[in-house]
Write an enzyme that holds these catalytic residues in place. Structure first.
Site, PDB file in Angstrom:
ATOM      1  NE  ARG A  82      -3.511   2.703   0.633  1.00 41.64           N
ATOM      2  CZ  ARG A  82      -3.173   3.858   0.038  1.00 41.64           C
ATOM      3  NH1 ARG A  82      -2.171   3.907  -0.807  1.00 41.64           N
ATOM      4  NH2 ARG A  82      -3.855   4.959   0.296  1.00 41.64           N
ATOM      5  CG  HIS A  85      -0.924   6.387   2.212  1.00 38.46           C
ATOM      6  ND1 HIS A  85      -0.414   5.112   2.270  1.00 38.46           N
ATOM      7  CD2 HIS A  85      -1.861   6.437   3.202  1.00 38.46           C
ATOM      8  CE1 HIS A  85      -1.020   4.426   3.219  1.00 38.46           C
ATOM      9  NE2 HIS A  85      -1.901   5.200   3.810  1.00 38.46           N
ATOM     10  CG  HIS A  87      -4.585   8.705   6.145  1.00 39.43           C
ATOM     11  ND1 HIS A  87      -5.257   8.249   5.043  1.00 39.43           N
ATOM     12  CD2 HIS A  87      -3.822   7.669   6.575  1.00 39.43           C
ATOM     13  CE1 HIS A  87      -4.929   6.992   4.817  1.00 39.43           C
ATOM     14  NE2 HIS A  87      -4.056   6.604   5.727  1.00 39.43           N
ATOM     15  CD  GLU A  92      -3.379   3.579   8.381  1.00 36.06           C
ATOM     16  OE1 GLU A  92      -3.524   4.422   7.480  1.00 36.06           O
ATOM     17  OE2 GLU A  92      -2.665   2.562   8.248  1.00 36.06           O
ATOM     18  CG  HIS A 131       1.156   5.410   7.038  1.00 33.58           C
ATOM     19  ND1 HIS A 131       0.589   6.609   7.421  1.00 33.58           N
ATOM     20  CD2 HIS A 131       0.157   4.681   6.503  1.00 33.58           C
ATOM     21  CE1 HIS A 131      -0.697   6.599   7.140  1.00 33.58           C
ATOM     22  NE2 HIS A 131      -0.998   5.438   6.569  1.00 33.58           N
ATOM     23  CD  GLU A 154     -15.869  13.058  -1.093  1.00 33.16           C
ATOM     24  OE1 GLU A 154     -16.406  13.381  -2.139  1.00 33.16           O
ATOM     25  OE2 GLU A 154     -16.440  13.063  -0.004  1.00 33.16           O
TER      26      GLU A 154
HETATM   27 MN    MN Z   1      -2.877   4.838   5.665  1.00 31.80          MN
END
Ligand code: MN
Ligand code: MN
Length: 375
Positions: A82, A85, A87, A92, A131, A154
């Site tokens: 993943r 990125h 947030h 998280e 992360h 979003e």
């Molecule tokens: Mn994440």
């Protein structure tokens, strides 16, 4: 929407478990004659799929009541990452269900931590701390992510390929003191799931050499320790910021119930609650004042949401033990149970309140029940 945004802003000023947060204006979704649905069949949804990797979301989009917390079920196949990125609008928290996963997270002091996780382990990444998540070994890994904002997805998740893919090459070249040609062939859109070789068992070196570990660990081995509490009908692991200091905005719980057992009627004064059924069939009730009461049946892979302050209960309605993952958007866990409330009031008050003889209340539990076994 304006109401929700206001509530969100208020909560953010209360980050760190400050209890001053209050909903001053009723949420229109919770002001109707009936309570809205509070469950979503998360694992039955399609989500984002790439090969044998997926990310299924339960945000306000899928479960409109869940304004304070979002959840994601994510699987990574061997060799999948993943991608890097962050947030912008949520912290998280994660619980590993299956397989092994490696994470690297950076904090604003420039310190990075790389950890390997197994089933029963949890992580917490503060809001905005970038992360990545990487499957380890030859088996897929499956984990549940909890975000302390139902609107996290979003416009709130920023991926490295999406960014680098849209920066002009001359600017990238200057940024890294490299020729522009170094960026030829880079992805031009968000990769999300990157696929490559199965990573080495030993954590490879960083470009910068030896790591400087952050002061607070991002990893905690939740199910490695003894349960927080054991009852006749079940048990509970609960990890809040007193046990896992970096997790200032999320408390995580694993709740096991025997068939017929009940996590009794209660509410949380300071947090919303997000539920995910790992195993078993459970019946969740919610009380919303003004005669409003609703029951939802959850099966494995189902999620549910209880707004802050709303009364609720969880019962194992099946024939085998149930296990639930529960997250709260606070690092300071608080709950009030109905049995403790009644046991803590003068008997004459109870008699008058219910218009029943005091002798009846002499038979009630004298202390908090928390989990009631099957009768
Ligand atoms: Mn994440
Ligand atoms: Mn609860």
């Amino acid at each position: 929407m304006a109401v929700a945004a206001g509530a969100f802003a208020a909560r953010k000023t209360a980050e760190g478990g400050d209890l001053s947060f209050q909903n001053n204006v009723p949420d229109p979704l919770l002001s109707g004659k009936e309570l809205p649905t509070f469950k979503f069949e998360l694992e039955k949804s399609k989500g984002k799929v790439s090969g044998n990797s997926f990310g299924k979301e339960a945000t306000v989009e899928q479960l409109p009541i869940s304004k304070g917390i979002a959840g994601v079920s994510m699987q990574l196949e061997p060799g999948a990452i993943r991608e890097l990125h962050w947030h912008a609008t949520a912290a998280e928290w994660a619980f590993v269900l299956k397989g092994r996963v490696r994470t690297t997270v950076i904090n604003p002091a420039g310190q990075t931590e790389t950890n390997d996780f197994e089933p029963g382990d949890i992580w917490y990444f503060p809001r905005g701390h970038a992360h990545m998540l990487q499957c380890l070994g030859n088996e897929p890994t499956h984990f549940i992510l909890i975000f302390d904002n139902g609107y996290f997805s979003e416009f709130g998740t920023f991926s490295i390929t999406d960014w680098v893919g849209h920066v002009p090459k001359p600017l990238l070249a200057k940024n890294f003191s490299l020729p522009e040609s170094a960026f030829d062939g880079f992805p031009t859109g968000e990769v999300y799931f990157a696929r490559g070789a199965v990573p080495p068992a030993q954590i490879p070196e960083n470009l910068q050499g030896p790591r400087i570990s952050p002061p607070e660990a991002h990893k905690f081995r939740m199910l490695d320790g003894a349960p927080h509490a054991i009852f006749k009908g079940g048990r509970e692991w609960r990890i809040d910021s007193t046990r896992f200091p970096i997790s200032t905005t999320v408390t995580g719980v694993i709740l096991d119930l025997e068939p017929g057992a009940l996590r009794e009627l209660h509410w949380h004064p300071n947090a919303d609650e997000w539920q995910y059924v790992i195993d078993g069939d459970v019946s969740v009730t919610m009380f919303g004042s003004h005669s409003r009461f609703r029951t939802e049946q959850l099966r494995p892979g189902g999620a549910a949401y209880i707004p802050q302050g709303y009364g609720h209960s969880i019962e194992n309605a099946g024939s085998r033990p149930s296990r639930m993952l529960i997250g709260f958007n606070t690092g300071n866990y608080e709950a009030i149970d109905l049995s403790a409330w009644i046991a803590g009031n003068p008997v004459d008050v109870l008699a008058t309140n219910f218009n029943k003889p005091a002798s009846l209340f002499e038979q009630f539990p004298r202390k908090d029940v928390f989990i009631s076994p099957n009768q």
